[in-house]
Design a protein around this motif. Structure first.
Motif, PDB file in Angstrom:
ATOM      1  N   SER A 564       0.671  -1.075  -0.116  1.00  0.00           N
ATOM      2  CA  SER A 564      -0.182  -0.428  -0.287  1.00  0.00           C
ATOM      3  C   SER A 564       0.991   1.328  -0.091  1.00  0.00           C
ATOM      4  O   SER A 564       0.631   2.219  -1.072  1.00  0.00           O
ATOM      5  CB  SER A 564      -0.540  -0.250   1.341  1.00  0.00           C
ATOM      6  N   MET A 567       2.650   1.851  -2.943  1.00  0.00           N
ATOM      7  CA  MET A 567       1.320   1.500  -4.243  1.00  0.00           C
ATOM      8  C   MET A 567       1.183   3.323  -4.193  1.00  0.00           C
ATOM      9  O   MET A 567       1.129   4.724  -5.620  1.00  0.00           O
ATOM     10  CB  MET A 567       0.352   1.786  -4.446  1.00  0.00           C
ATOM     11  N   GLN A 568       1.178   3.593  -3.644  1.00  0.00           N
ATOM     12  CA  GLN A 568       0.721   5.318  -2.717  1.00  0.00           C
ATOM     13  C   GLN A 568       1.979   6.342  -3.560  1.00  0.00           C
ATOM     14  O   GLN A 568       1.795   7.850  -3.948  1.00  0.00           O
ATOM     15  CB  GLN A 568       0.694   6.198  -1.210  1.00  0.00           C
ATOM     16  N   LEU A 570       3.974   4.786  -6.571  1.00  0.00           N
ATOM     17  CA  LEU A 570       3.932   5.224  -7.298  1.00  0.00           C
ATOM     18  C   LEU A 570       2.779   6.180  -7.977  1.00  0.00           C
ATOM     19  O   LEU A 570       2.792   6.381  -9.409  1.00  0.00           O
ATOM     20  CB  LEU A 570       3.870   3.322  -7.837  1.00  0.00           C
ATOM     21  N   VAL A 571       2.416   6.354  -8.035  1.00  0.00           N
ATOM     22  CA  VAL A 571       0.319   7.056  -8.749  1.00  0.00           C
ATOM     23  C   VAL A 571       1.564   8.395  -8.718  1.00  0.00           C
ATOM     24  O   VAL A 571       0.889   9.166 -10.124  1.00  0.00           O
ATOM     25  CB  VAL A 571      -0.398   7.102  -7.622  1.00  0.00           C
ATOM     26  N   PRO A 572       1.853   9.136  -8.063  1.00  0.00           N
ATOM     27  CA  PRO A 572       1.953  10.306  -8.393  1.00  0.00           C
ATOM     28  C   PRO A 572       3.363  10.267  -9.639  1.00  0.00           C
ATOM     29  O   PRO A 572       4.446  11.446 -10.354  1.00  0.00           O
ATOM     30  CB  PRO A 572       2.758  10.766  -7.339  1.00  0.00           C
ATOM     31  N   ARG A 574       3.297   8.595 -12.124  1.00  0.00           N
ATOM     32  CA  ARG A 574       2.540   8.235 -13.044  1.00  0.00           C
ATOM     33  C   ARG A 574       3.530   6.548 -13.615  1.00  0.00           C
ATOM     34  O   ARG A 574       3.836   6.291 -14.748  1.00  0.00           O
ATOM     35  CB  ARG A 574       3.444   9.201 -14.315  1.00  0.00           C
ATOM     36  N   VAL A 576       2.553   3.065 -13.910  1.00  0.00           N
ATOM     37  CA  VAL A 576       1.201   1.699 -14.512  1.00  0.00           C
ATOM     38  C   VAL A 576       1.380   0.297 -13.942  1.00  0.00           C
ATOM     39  O   VAL A 576       2.482   0.249 -14.545  1.00  0.00           O
ATOM     40  CB  VAL A 576       0.859   2.204 -15.590  1.00  0.00           C
ATOM     41  N   GLU A 578       1.244  -3.714 -13.251  1.00  0.00           N
ATOM     42  CA  GLU A 578       0.426  -4.133 -14.913  1.00  0.00           C
ATOM     43  C   GLU A 578      -0.168  -5.019 -14.247  1.00  0.00           C
ATOM     44  O   GLU A 578      -1.273  -6.136 -15.004  1.00  0.00           O
ATOM     45  CB  GLU A 578       0.914  -3.976 -16.174  1.00  0.00           C
ATOM     46  N   LEU A 594       7.238   2.444 -15.696  1.00  0.00           N
ATOM     47  CA  LEU A 594       7.406   4.125 -14.650  1.00  0.00           C
ATOM     48  C   LEU A 594       7.969   4.967 -15.871  1.00  0.00           C
ATOM     49  O   LEU A 594       9.536   4.713 -16.575  1.00  0.00           O
ATOM     50  CB  LEU A 594       8.385   3.576 -13.712  1.00  0.00           C
TER      51      LEU A 594
END
Length: 655
Positions: A564, A567-568, A570-572, A574, A576, A578, A594
């Motif tokens: 978790s 992932m927080q 990785l999102v900013p 950009r 993805v 898969e 990435l």
């Protein structure tokens, strides 16, 4: 003599250098097995390698297994030194891919196996560390077969696995019959024909045939530290991998330079794999190099000395026959990747993409700027993908890199070998531009008015397929212009395309010269060099370009309870994700894409996000259009995209 040029490859810390040490010890070439932790291994000869406990440069040692000479190439495991691995792959007959029996298939293991398969290199697998607590057998074999190497053939089983008394026991050859039959109709017919008796000799011969073709991958279990299972692997190296094709000694010579170093006196020493013929000292030989930007170039040289590997890391003066690895002195202009003797099968591009990060490097003392440029040139000889560039207008030195570990190694090397203290700016992403349409432009001599440049140049620019770099074609008669002028146009075109309208290198572009003209005896090559940038800029502006960003394949291994938090982050960036896979109940493997701009930030955050247990491996995948407002790379000096500024600068009207 029979040669096998063998690469030992692995994810970092899987034990490939320890395996090299054990093979040398078993061959009687060293009196004890060196330790990476102690810093006394044979192949990690650099002080920096010993201190950091990692392999930085490929190293060559020779050993004999029976009547076969194995030239063994130990390669780096860290992804920051991917270029060093690629150069080794180009000269191999076969490879041993080392996997830890404890950690199993790791992120970089998959990348290396993919590279080996793409080159068609036969691979044996050695599962190391069977004596370590947590070592696995059955489930690891299944994982290898399912995700890494379908068609794996276990050659040994293990008793007392995970203990110091672990033993590797050869498996009966009948166990592999079905796997071999799946890949050969002829062998399948013999398998189902009751009238044909399948002896162990027939099975082993079929195994060798399929292994050399890369259809199956024999898997050996063992421990490089205790030596268990290594003798079985050694037999597989000479029995199941192809030997170097020799040909006749008087065949035309062909060899590939895969490493360059400097001797104690500063002399250049080239490492070359001889593919055919014989390389002899003091005999003149042509050599060829290829690049996407500059095409194929031909040069000539004369080796002043030739020395070949025989036993261990030592070399002796001798001619270098086909299949051997030699060290060559006297080739002052040679570079890594050059091919001696012939341009046949000359690679046009790399398997591993160039670095996608760039940084500015500066000496702590301004007086050391010239010395720094010279020292970086020496380092670029050893790793041409570093790509040193000095801005001719500002004098700023830029270095292209794969990651921060490589940056740290460069700083340490400059300090220890050249007595230079340096600083690096924050690394930035290297973007590229691709043309989006077709554009034409023409600069002509005005015989009735004022001329700044006595040159007529007409160019057409259009998109080319991805990966083709720059192609330069002629839609004019070659004899209509002196050859020196043609050369000036092409060289200047390629140089101008290093900076597109947004300031980034233009790639995958087809250029056609459709009109030329000159005024004899007034025109000179300088006129064409000065006029061509204006034509390129105008044609490229008409065609239009779009900025693309490099995107990496991403593989992360993180503890399940840290997913978790990862992932927080990785999102900013950009990224993805898969694919997500749980391994061993407590480890989650994340796979995705990435942007290169987020690689450094992610690498820095992983230790804190995963309690130091996480692993992240990235590998260049492709370029994709940059979303939003494209980044601009500022330029200094003459700018052909601003005609007035360019003319003033070129004609000496500005400082």
């Amino acid at each position: 003599m029979t040669f096998v040029n063998l690469g030992i490859l692995a994810h970092v810390d899987a034990g490939k250098t320890s395996l090299t040490e054990r093979l040398l010890f078993n061959a009687g070439l060293i009196d004890h097995v060196g330790s990476v932790d102690r810093g006394d291994t044979t192949t990690d000869s650099m002080e920096l390698e010993r201190r950091r406990g990692i392999t930085i440069q490929s190293a060559v040692v020779a050993l004999h297994i029976g009547d076969t000479q194995v030239n063994l190439i130990d390669t780096p495991g860290h992804s920051d030194f991917a270029g060093e691995v690629e150069r080794a792959l180009r000269v191999l007959d076969g490879a041993v891919l080392v996997i830890s029996a404890v950690e199993g298939i790791q992120a970089r293991t998959r990348i290396i196996m993919r590279l080996l398969k793409s080159l068609g290199i036969p691979v044996l697998l050695f599962v190391n560390k069977i004596d370590r607590m947590g070592a696995r057998y059955e489930d690891l074999l299944k994982s290898i077969n399912d995700t890494l190497a379908p068609g794996c053939v276990p050659m040994t089983e293990v008793t007392d696995i995970g203990t110091r008394g672990a033993r590797a026991i050869p498996l009966p050859l009948e166990r592999m019959t079905e796997v071999l039959a799946e890949r050969s109709d002829t062998f399948l017919s013999a398998f189902v024909d009751d009238a044909v008796e399948l002896s162990d000799e027939l099975r082993y011969a079929e195994l060798a045939r399929q292994a050399r073709a890369g259809w199956v991958h024999p898997v050996y279990f063992g421990s490089a530290i205790t030596g268990e299972g290594v003798e079985h692997l050694a037999r597989g190296i000479v029995d199941l991998l192809p030997s170097a094709s020799a040909g006749a000694a008087d065949d035309p010579p062909r060899a590939t330079i895969f490493k360059i170093e400097r001797g104690r006196a500063g002399e250049k020493i080239c490492y070359a794999r001889v593919h055919s013929g014989t390389i002899r000292a003091r005999e003149r030989i042509p050599f060829y190099r290829s690049s996407l930007h500059d095409g194929v170039q031909e040069l000539t040289g004369r080796p002043s000395a030739v020395r070949v590997y025989r036993d261990g890391a030592g070399v002796c003066d001798d001619n270098a026959p086909a299949g051997s690895i030699a060290k060559l002195w006297g080739l002052a202009e040679a570079r890594i990747g050059d091919q001696l003797g012939s341009s046949d099968d000359l690679p046009g591009g790399g398997l591993i993409a160039p670095p996608t990060l760039e940084t500015v490097i500066s000496p702590e003392s301004h007086q050391d700027r010239t010395r720094l440029f010279t020292a970086l040139g020496r380092l670029a000889e050893q790793d041409p993908l570093i790509n040193i560039h000095q801005d001719k207008d500002t004098g700023v030195l830029r270095v292209r890199l794969y990651g921060e570990v490589q940056m740290e190694v460069i700083a340490d090397t400059l300090r220890e070998q050249f007595d230079l203290a340096v600083t690096f700016e924050e690394a930035r992403t290297i973007y590229v531009e691709r043309p989006t349409g077709v554009g034409e432009a023409l600069e002509e001599i005005n015989f009735e008015g004022l001329n700044f440049f006595w040159a007529t140049v007409g160019l057409r620019i259009e998109p080319a397929p991805p990966g083709t770099g720059i192609t330069f074609g002629l839609d004019v008669e070659l004899g209509g212009l002196p050859l020196a002028f043609h050369k000036a146009i092409e060289e200047t075109t390629r140089e101008t395309l290093r900076r597109g309208p947004h300031g980034w290198e233009v790639i995958d572009v087809a250029v056609t010269l459709f009109r030329t003209g000159y005024a004899s005896p007034i025109s000179a090559a300088g006129d064409f060099r000065n006029a061509t940038p204006l034509v390129v800029a105008k044609a490229l502006t008409m065609a239009g370009t779009r900025v693309h960003e490099p995107v990496h394949r991403l593989v992360m291994e993180v503890p399940e309870d840290c997913v978790s938090a990862v992932m927080q982050v990785l999102v900013p960036l950009r990224a993805v994700v898969e694919e997500q896979e749980t391994r061993e109940a407590t480890i989650v493997v994340l796979r995705g894409r990435l942007p290169a701009s987020g690689v450094v930030a992610l690498t820095r955050r992983v230790p804190e996000l995963t309690r130091g247990e996480g692993v992240v491996v990235t590998e260049f995948d492709s370029y994709r259009p940059y979303p939003g407002t494209p980044p601009v790379n500022p330029r200094a000096g003459a700018n052909p995209y601003d005609r007035e500024q360019y003319m003033l600068h070129t004609l000496g009207r500005v400082p």
